[in-house]
Motif scaffolding. Structure first.
Motif, PDB file in Angstrom:
ATOM      1  N   TRP A 291       0.826  -1.216   0.000  1.00 51.14           N
ATOM      2  CA  TRP A 291       0.000   0.000   0.000  1.00 51.14           C
ATOM      3  C   TRP A 291       0.859   1.266   0.000  1.00 51.14           C
ATOM      4  CZ3 TRP A 291      -1.138   4.360   2.889  1.00 51.14           C
ATOM      5  CH2 TRP A 291      -2.388   4.964   2.655  1.00 51.14           C
ATOM      6  N   TRP A 292       1.879   1.303   0.888  1.00 51.25           N
ATOM      7  CA  TRP A 292       2.668   2.538   1.020  1.00 51.25           C
ATOM      8  C   TRP A 292       3.393   2.870  -0.275  1.00 51.25           C
ATOM      9  CZ3 TRP A 292       7.891   2.631   0.120  1.00 51.25           C
ATOM     10  CH2 TRP A 292       8.593   1.420   0.187  1.00 51.25           C
ATOM     11  N   LEU A 293       3.844   1.845  -1.012  1.00 49.57           N
ATOM     12  CA  LEU A 293       4.581   2.091  -2.250  1.00 49.57           C
ATOM     13  C   LEU A 293       3.637   2.563  -3.355  1.00 49.57           C
ATOM     14  CD1 LEU A 293       7.181   2.027  -3.860  1.00 49.57           C
ATOM     15  CD2 LEU A 293       6.975  -0.450  -4.070  1.00 49.57           C
ATOM     16  N   ASN A 294       2.489   1.897  -3.446  1.00 51.24           N
ATOM     17  CA  ASN A 294       1.491   2.244  -4.450  1.00 51.24           C
ATOM     18  C   ASN A 294       0.942   3.659  -4.220  1.00 51.24           C
ATOM     19  OD1 ASN A 294      -0.303   1.987  -6.545  1.00 51.24           O
ATOM     20  ND2 ASN A 294      -1.415   0.239  -5.703  1.00 51.24           N
ATOM     21  N   GLU A 295       0.494   3.945  -2.992  1.00 51.40           N
ATOM     22  CA  GLU A 295      -0.066   5.271  -2.693  1.00 51.40           C
ATOM     23  C   GLU A 295       1.022   6.337  -2.678  1.00 51.40           C
ATOM     24  OE1 GLU A 295      -3.084   5.888  -2.868  1.00 51.40           O
ATOM     25  OE2 GLU A 295      -3.864   3.843  -2.774  1.00 51.40           O
ATOM     26  N   GLY A 296       2.201   5.971  -2.154  1.00 47.68           N
ATOM     27  CA  GLY A 296       3.298   6.935  -2.099  1.00 47.68           C
ATOM     28  C   GLY A 296       3.733   7.357  -3.495  1.00 47.68           C
ATOM     29  N   LEU A 297       3.748   6.393  -4.402  1.00 47.42           N
ATOM     30  CA  LEU A 297       4.116   6.702  -5.784  1.00 47.42           C
ATOM     31  C   LEU A 297       3.041   7.586  -6.435  1.00 47.42           C
ATOM     32  CD1 LEU A 297       6.433   6.030  -7.681  1.00 47.42           C
ATOM     33  CD2 LEU A 297       5.146   4.039  -8.459  1.00 47.42           C
ATOM     34  N   ALA A 298       1.783   7.241  -6.187  1.00 45.59           N
ATOM     35  CA  ALA A 298       0.678   8.032  -6.749  1.00 45.59           C
ATOM     36  C   ALA A 298       0.737   9.471  -6.234  1.00 45.59           C
ATOM     37  CB  ALA A 298      -0.668   7.383  -6.398  1.00 45.59           C
ATOM     38  N   GLU A 299       1.065   9.655  -4.954  1.00 42.19           N
ATOM     39  CA  GLU A 299       1.174  11.002  -4.396  1.00 42.19           C
ATOM     40  C   GLU A 299       2.403  11.718  -4.949  1.00 42.19           C
ATOM     41  OE1 GLU A 299      -1.845  11.568  -3.379  1.00 42.19           O
ATOM     42  OE2 GLU A 299      -1.309  12.395  -1.417  1.00 42.19           O
ATOM     43  N   THR A 300       3.509  11.003  -5.022  1.00 47.25           N
ATOM     44  CA  THR A 300       4.753  11.628  -5.494  1.00 47.25           C
ATOM     45  C   THR A 300       4.600  12.155  -6.926  1.00 47.25           C
ATOM     46  OG1 THR A 300       6.094  10.231  -4.055  1.00 47.25           O
ATOM     47  CG2 THR A 300       7.225  11.207  -5.931  1.00 47.25           C
ATOM     48  N   LEU A 301       3.889  11.393  -7.770  1.00 51.13           N
ATOM     49  CA  LEU A 301       3.765  11.811  -9.171  1.00 51.13           C
ATOM     50  C   LEU A 301       2.616  12.797  -9.393  1.00 51.13           C
ATOM     51  CD1 LEU A 301       4.571   8.549 -11.155  1.00 51.13           C
ATOM     52  CD2 LEU A 301       6.054  10.405 -10.464  1.00 51.13           C
ATOM     53  N   SER A 302       1.744  12.959  -8.410  1.00 50.53           N
ATOM     54  CA  SER A 302       0.606  13.871  -8.617  1.00 50.53           C
ATOM     55  C   SER A 302       0.714  15.145  -7.785  1.00 50.53           C
ATOM     56  CB  SER A 302      -0.718  13.159  -8.303  1.00 50.53           C
ATOM     57  OG  SER A 302      -0.797  12.803  -6.934  1.00 50.53           O
ATOM     58  N   ARG A 303       1.651  15.186  -6.844  1.00 50.13           N
ATOM     59  CA  ARG A 303       1.800  16.378  -5.997  1.00 50.13           C
ATOM     60  C   ARG A 303       3.238  16.844  -6.008  1.00 50.13           C
ATOM     61  NH1 ARG A 303      -2.441  17.151  -2.246  1.00 50.13           N
ATOM     62  NH2 ARG A 303      -3.724  15.315  -1.902  1.00 50.13           N
ATOM     63  N   ALA A 304       3.427  18.083  -5.531  1.00 49.58           N
ATOM     64  CA  ALA A 304       4.787  18.614  -5.383  1.00 49.58           C
ATOM     65  C   ALA A 304       5.353  18.152  -4.045  1.00 49.58           C
ATOM     66  CB  ALA A 304       4.744  20.131  -5.431  1.00 49.58           C
ATOM     67  N   PRO A 305       6.686  18.018  -3.953  1.00 50.72           N
ATOM     68  CA  PRO A 305       7.294  17.624  -2.676  1.00 50.72           C
ATOM     69  C   PRO A 305       6.878  18.581  -1.549  1.00 50.72           C
ATOM     70  CG  PRO A 305       8.940  17.625  -4.421  1.00 50.72           C
ATOM     71  CD  PRO A 305       7.692  18.193  -5.008  1.00 50.72           C
ATOM     72  N   GLY A 306       6.673  19.865  -1.901  1.00 51.20           N
ATOM     73  CA  GLY A 306       6.294  20.860  -0.894  1.00 51.20           C
ATOM     74  C   GLY A 306       4.919  20.614  -0.280  1.00 51.20           C
ATOM     75  N   ASP A 307       4.111  19.736  -0.921  1.00 52.83           N
ATOM     76  CA  ASP A 307       2.784  19.421  -0.376  1.00 52.83           C
ATOM     77  C   ASP A 307       2.858  18.526   0.858  1.00 52.83           C
ATOM     78  OD1 ASP A 307       1.700  20.865  -2.373  1.00 52.83           O
ATOM     79  OD2 ASP A 307       0.875  19.167  -3.502  1.00 52.83           O
ATOM     80  N   ILE A 308       4.021  17.929   1.103  1.00 52.46           N
ATOM     81  CA  ILE A 308       4.128  17.021   2.256  1.00 52.46           C
ATOM     82  C   ILE A 308       4.039  17.854   3.542  1.00 52.46           C
ATOM     83  CG2 ILE A 308       5.643  15.410   3.471  1.00 52.46           C
ATOM     84  CD1 ILE A 308       6.835  14.699   0.694  1.00 52.46           C
ATOM     85  N   ASP A 309       3.094  17.491   4.399  1.00 54.11           N
ATOM     86  CA  ASP A 309       2.899  18.212   5.653  1.00 54.11           C
ATOM     87  C   ASP A 309       3.906  17.692   6.684  1.00 54.11           C
ATOM     88  OD1 ASP A 309       2.057  19.344   7.995  1.00 54.11           O
ATOM     89  OD2 ASP A 309      -0.081  18.945   7.668  1.00 54.11           O
ATOM     90  N   ALA A 310       5.089  18.322   6.707  1.00 57.72           N
ATOM     91  CA  ALA A 310       6.167  17.851   7.578  1.00 57.72           C
ATOM     92  C   ALA A 310       5.778  17.980   9.047  1.00 57.72           C
ATOM     93  CB  ALA A 310       7.446  18.626   7.291  1.00 57.72           C
ATOM     94  N   GLY A 311       5.018  19.033   9.358  1.00 59.16           N
ATOM     95  CA  GLY A 311       4.583  19.237  10.748  1.00 59.16           C
ATOM     96  C   GLY A 311       3.757  18.062  11.258  1.00 59.16           C
ATOM     97  N   LEU A 312       2.865  17.592  10.412  1.00 61.09           N
ATOM     98  CA  LEU A 312       2.023  16.444  10.775  1.00 61.09           C
ATOM     99  C   LEU A 312       2.883  15.224  11.085  1.00 61.09           C
ATOM    100  CD1 LEU A 312      -0.950  15.164  10.740  1.00 61.09           C
ATOM    101  CD2 LEU A 312      -0.408  14.505   8.397  1.00 61.09           C
ATOM    102  N   LEU A 313       3.895  14.991  10.254  1.00 58.53           N
ATOM    103  CA  LEU A 313       4.767  13.822  10.455  1.00 58.53           C
ATOM    104  C   LEU A 313       5.612  13.979  11.722  1.00 58.53           C
ATOM    105  CD1 LEU A 313       5.956  13.112   6.795  1.00 58.53           C
ATOM    106  CD2 LEU A 313       4.237  11.883   8.114  1.00 58.53           C
ATOM    107  N   ARG A 314       6.113  15.190  11.932  1.00 55.92           N
ATOM    108  CA  ARG A 314       6.926  15.428  13.138  1.00 55.92           C
ATOM    109  C   ARG A 314       6.102  15.184  14.405  1.00 55.92           C
ATOM    110  NH1 ARG A 314       9.896  19.538  10.304  1.00 55.92           N
ATOM    111  NH2 ARG A 314       8.181  20.987  10.663  1.00 55.92           N
ATOM    112  N   ARG A 315       4.897  15.727  14.425  1.00 57.02           N
ATOM    113  CA  ARG A 315       4.041  15.539  15.611  1.00 57.02           C
ATOM    114  C   ARG A 315       3.748  14.056  15.830  1.00 57.02           C
ATOM    115  NH1 ARG A 315       1.758  20.003  13.467  1.00 57.02           N
ATOM    116  NH2 ARG A 315       0.013  18.883  12.506  1.00 57.02           N
TER     117      ARG A 315
END
Ligand SMILES: [Zn+2]
Length: 401
Positions: A291-315
């Protein structure tokens, strides 16, 4: 163009090759072909001889075409392609001659092959646009031409061709068209011609861009796409209103958001790109991607790296709520509540984005195929990148600091 061969592939073959080059340089293509064919018989695996024979056949075809003998030219090129199958140049030449002869389907086949060998080859894309146009598939033609003109705006003749096609399209507005080269679109009656046409062009462009990034993965069409009017997406799929679109063997997307407002073009493109990545992943490895590879790839190719909510991951990391990649392997994740699901997507996106930017698309594509072959994404990660799940997760989170 021609090469004098070096290396241990036999005195005789080398001599024939040399004679072939002399004949070629003198414009005696028939003689050159005879010599190169003799060299080829003696050294079939030699790349230099194969390329030389291919070039001589291309030159011969060019001469024949100038004399309007397109059938002869096509025969010469079919031989050239079989001798040097990884060379896109004779395929483009062949495609253009098929097109000239009105053999649209053959032209499309050969030009698509050329692009598979060399994605981004502008002449191939331009001719492919012409072939689609000839096939009365205007949205697909426009997708090819738009790509060429964006990369090389100086192609004046192409721009005129493109504008002419646009004008024709606006006159042919009441022609039913639910299909493009790779997609079959099913749409609600309130979706007007312009929306349909621009959605199909958008889909073709997505096809080209995603397939180019995932080198050499070109799922055959038609790929079914279903567009839903306000409210009907949720009714048909029974999915929650925060689900943007879905791929369940067919790409299903709403045209409006939960409030009934029409989606912005960029948002529709993002959703379709995400779902189309799933189409390609399924084409490459069926359902064997975690799942993580499939969805991660879909997100990586459809969004900009800047879309990653780093704050959410840090928390999440601070509160010990981050997932392990093993937890993100299964397909039951879509049953999570909205916030937890958001974290799962964000973490998968960050993980694949990390691999993609650090190792490049080629290696990520390898990760997919090796995962499918071994049945274990972690094993494939260790083999390709010396990263187990823990180490990869640590590196992804370290980069957020
Ligand atoms: Zn998805």
């Amino acid at each position: 163009m021609l090469c004098l061969a070096i290396g241990a592939w036999g005195q005789q073959a080398a001599e024939y090759n040399k004679l072939g080059i002399d004949a070629y340089d003198a414009g005696r293509y028939g003689d050159a072909i005879d010599y190169f064919e003799k060299a080829y018989e003696k050294a079939r695996d030699n790349e230099t001889v194969r390329r030389n024979l291919c070039n001589a056949r291309q030159a011969q075809a060019n001469e024949l075409a100038k004399k309007d003998d397109f059938d002869g030219a096509i025969r010469a090129l079919e031989v050239a392609v079989s001798v040097d199958p990884n060379n896109p140049a004779p395929l483009v030449q062949l495609g253009s001659y098929y097109l000239h002869q009105g053999l649209t389907r053959d032209a499309i086949l050969r030009l698509e092959e050329a692009i598979e060998i060399k994605p981004g080859y502008l002449d191939a894309h331009e001719f492919l646009g012409r072939a689609y146009y000839a096939d009365n598939d205007l949205p697909s033609a426009r997708a090819q031409w738009e790509y060429v003109l964006e990369t090389d705006p100086s192609r004046k003749e192409l721009r005129e061709r493109y504008e002419k096609a646009l004008r024709e399209e606006s006159v042919e507005y009441d022609f039913k068209r639910g299909q493009s080269r790779h997609f079959r679109l099913t749409y609600p009656k309130e979706m007007n011609y312009q929306m349909r046409s621009s959605m199909l062009t958008m889909l073709e462009r997505i096809y080209m861009d995603v397939c180019r990034k995932l080198q050499g993965a070109y799922p055959p069409g038609p790929i079914e796409v279903i567009a839903y009017g306000a409210g009907d997406f949720a009714k048909a799929t029974q999915l929650k209103d925060y689900v943007g679109a879905v791929y369940d063997g067919k790409i299903r997307t709403p045209l409006s958001d939960a409030d009934g407002a029409l989606l912005e073009k960029d948002e529709l493109r993002r959703r379709l790109t995400h779902e189309f990545v799933h189409v390609v992943v399924r084409y490459l490895v069926q359902d064997k991607a975690p799942w993580w590879l499939n969805e991660g790839l879909a997100e990586t190719l459809s969004r900009a790296p800047g879309d990653i909510d780093a704050g959410l991951l840090r928390r999440a990391a601070e509160q010990g709520k981050a997932f392990t990649l093993s937890q993100l392997e299964g397909g039951q994740l879509n049953k999570l509540d909205r916030d937890t699901l958001r974290l799962a997507y964000t973490q998968s996106h960050a993980t694949v984005q990390y691999l993609w930017s650090r190792y490049g698309h080629h290696r990520v594509r390898q990760l997919l195929t090796e995962t499918a072959a071994t049945g274990s994404a972690e094993q494939a990660l260790v083999r390709l990148f010396r990263l187990d799940y823990d180490k990869l997760t640590r590196q992804v989170f370290d980069r957020l600091k």
